[in-house]
Design a protein around this motif. Structure first.
Motif, short mmCIF file in Angstrom:
data_model
loop_
_atom_site.label_atom_id
_atom_site.label_comp_id
_atom_site.label_asym_id
_atom_site.label_seq_id
_atom_site.Cartn_x
_atom_site.Cartn_y
_atom_site.Cartn_z
N VAL A 26 14.93 -24.98 6.45
CA VAL A 26 14.52 -24.58 7.79
C VAL A 26 13.78 -23.24 7.74
N PHE A 27 14.33 -22.31 6.97
CA PHE A 27 13.73 -20.98 6.83
C PHE A 27 12.34 -21.09 6.21
N LYS A 28 12.18 -21.89 5.15
CA LYS A 28 10.88 -22.07 4.49
C LYS A 28 9.86 -22.67 5.45
N LYS A 29 10.28 -23.69 6.19
CA LYS A 29 9.34 -24.37 7.08
C LYS A 29 8.89 -23.46 8.23
N LEU A 30 9.81 -22.65 8.75
CA LEU A 30 9.42 -21.70 9.79
C LEU A 30 8.46 -20.65 9.25
N ARG A 31 8.71 -20.22 8.03
CA ARG A 31 7.85 -19.22 7.42
C ARG A 31 6.43 -19.75 7.26
N VAL A 32 6.30 -21.00 6.80
CA VAL A 32 4.98 -21.59 6.60
C VAL A 32 4.31 -21.88 7.93
N ALA A 33 5.07 -22.45 8.88
CA ALA A 33 4.49 -22.83 10.18
C ALA A 33 3.98 -21.62 10.95
N LEU A 34 4.71 -20.51 10.87
CA LEU A 34 4.32 -19.32 11.60
C LEU A 34 3.48 -18.35 10.77
N GLN A 35 3.19 -18.73 9.52
CA GLN A 35 2.38 -17.94 8.60
C GLN A 35 2.90 -16.51 8.49
N LEU A 36 4.17 -16.39 8.14
CA LEU A 36 4.81 -15.08 8.01
C LEU A 36 4.86 -14.65 6.56
N ARG A 37 4.59 -13.38 6.33
CA ARG A 37 4.73 -12.80 5.00
C ARG A 37 6.13 -12.20 4.88
N ASP A 38 6.53 -11.87 3.66
CA ASP A 38 7.86 -11.33 3.44
C ASP A 38 8.09 -10.03 4.21
N ASP A 39 7.09 -9.16 4.22
CA ASP A 39 7.28 -7.89 4.93
C ASP A 39 7.42 -8.11 6.44
N GLN A 40 6.75 -9.13 6.98
CA GLN A 40 6.91 -9.43 8.40
C GLN A 40 8.31 -9.97 8.68
N ILE A 41 8.85 -10.77 7.77
CA ILE A 41 10.19 -11.31 7.95
C ILE A 41 11.21 -10.19 7.91
N VAL A 42 11.01 -9.22 7.02
CA VAL A 42 11.91 -8.06 6.96
C VAL A 42 11.88 -7.30 8.28
N LYS A 102 -2.41 -12.92 16.27
CA LYS A 102 -2.45 -11.72 15.43
C LYS A 102 -2.01 -12.04 14.00
N ASN A 103 -0.97 -12.87 13.88
CA ASN A 103 -0.50 -13.25 12.55
C ASN A 103 -1.57 -14.01 11.79
N LYS A 104 -2.26 -14.92 12.48
CA LYS A 104 -3.31 -15.71 11.82
C LYS A 104 -4.46 -14.83 11.36
N THR A 105 -4.87 -13.88 12.21
CA THR A 105 -5.96 -12.99 11.82
C THR A 105 -5.53 -12.08 10.67
N ALA A 106 -4.27 -11.66 10.67
CA ALA A 106 -3.78 -10.83 9.58
C ALA A 106 -3.79 -11.60 8.27
N VAL A 107 -3.42 -12.87 8.32
CA VAL A 107 -3.43 -13.70 7.12
C VAL A 107 -4.85 -13.90 6.63
N ASN A 160 -6.13 -10.73 5.10
CA ASN A 160 -5.49 -10.52 3.80
C ASN A 160 -6.14 -11.38 2.74
N LYS A 161 -6.45 -12.64 3.08
CA LYS A 161 -7.11 -13.53 2.12
C LYS A 161 -8.51 -13.02 1.80
N LYS A 162 -9.24 -12.55 2.81
CA LYS A 162 -10.59 -12.04 2.59
C LYS A 162 -10.55 -10.81 1.70
N SER A 163 -9.61 -9.90 1.95
CA SER A 163 -9.54 -8.69 1.14
C SER A 163 -9.13 -9.02 -0.27
N PHE A 164 -8.27 -10.03 -0.44
CA PHE A 164 -7.85 -10.44 -1.78
C PHE A 164 -9.03 -11.02 -2.54
N SER A 165 -9.81 -11.88 -1.90
CA SER A 165 -10.96 -12.48 -2.58
C SER A 165 -12.03 -11.43 -2.84
#
Length: 150
Positions: free
Chosen positions: A6-22, A84-89, A92-97
């Motif tokens: 359940v925790f994994k699926k919520l994390r993926v569905a809401l596109q949450l990073r570990d620091d956001q979950i903390v 906001k979460n989607k734009t942050a993700v 983050n992907k753009k800056s990583f690439s």
């Protein structure tokens, strides 16, 4: 389905990073480290896997409500928070690439070997034999236990 699923699926569905979950867990005064989160999200057969208890999931869900809806004093629109979460993700992907592309290609040590020509690339090895692929289905004889007269 257990709490970890359940925790994994919520994390993926809401596109949450570990620091956001903390941060979400801290909204309900529940402290959890990134290492503990990593243990929750591992495969069940991994040696560092840890079961997600009811208390952890309950506090995450309560913190998620506050994160998305806000409090009575300061309500939020959940759609805006998710956007906001989607734009942050995406950022983050753009800056990583971008950091991958910005690295110079001179990090690799140069070898003194001569470059192979195209003619050398096309020649097969002298003793090369193509192996036949193993059969996908094995042949077997079905025995029903009945004796036949043939």
């Amino acid at each position: 389905m257990n709490n970890n699923d359940v925790f994994k699926k919520l994390r993926v569905a809401l596109q949450l990073r570990d620091d956001q979950i903390v941060e979400i867990m801290e909204l309900v005064d529940f402290r959890v480290s990134k290492a503990e989160l990593g243990a929750f999200f591992r495969n069940a057969d991994h040696p560092n896997y840890m079961d997600c208890g009811d208390q952890v999931l309950r506090n995450f869900l309560n913190g998620l409500i506050i994160h998305l809806r806000g409090t009575k004093e300061e309500p939020k629109n959940p759609q805006e928070v998710l956007a906001k979460n989607k734009t942050a993700v995406k950022n983050n992907k753009k800056s990583f690439s971008a950091t991958k592309q910005d690295k110079p290609k001179t990090d690799r040590p140069k070898s003194n070997k001569p470059k192979a020509t195209k003619a050398d690339d096309k020649k097969p090895a002298k003793n090369f034999k193509a192996k036949k692929p193993a059969p996908v289905v094995e042949k077997f004889k079905f025995k029903s236990g009945k004796k036949s007269d043939s």
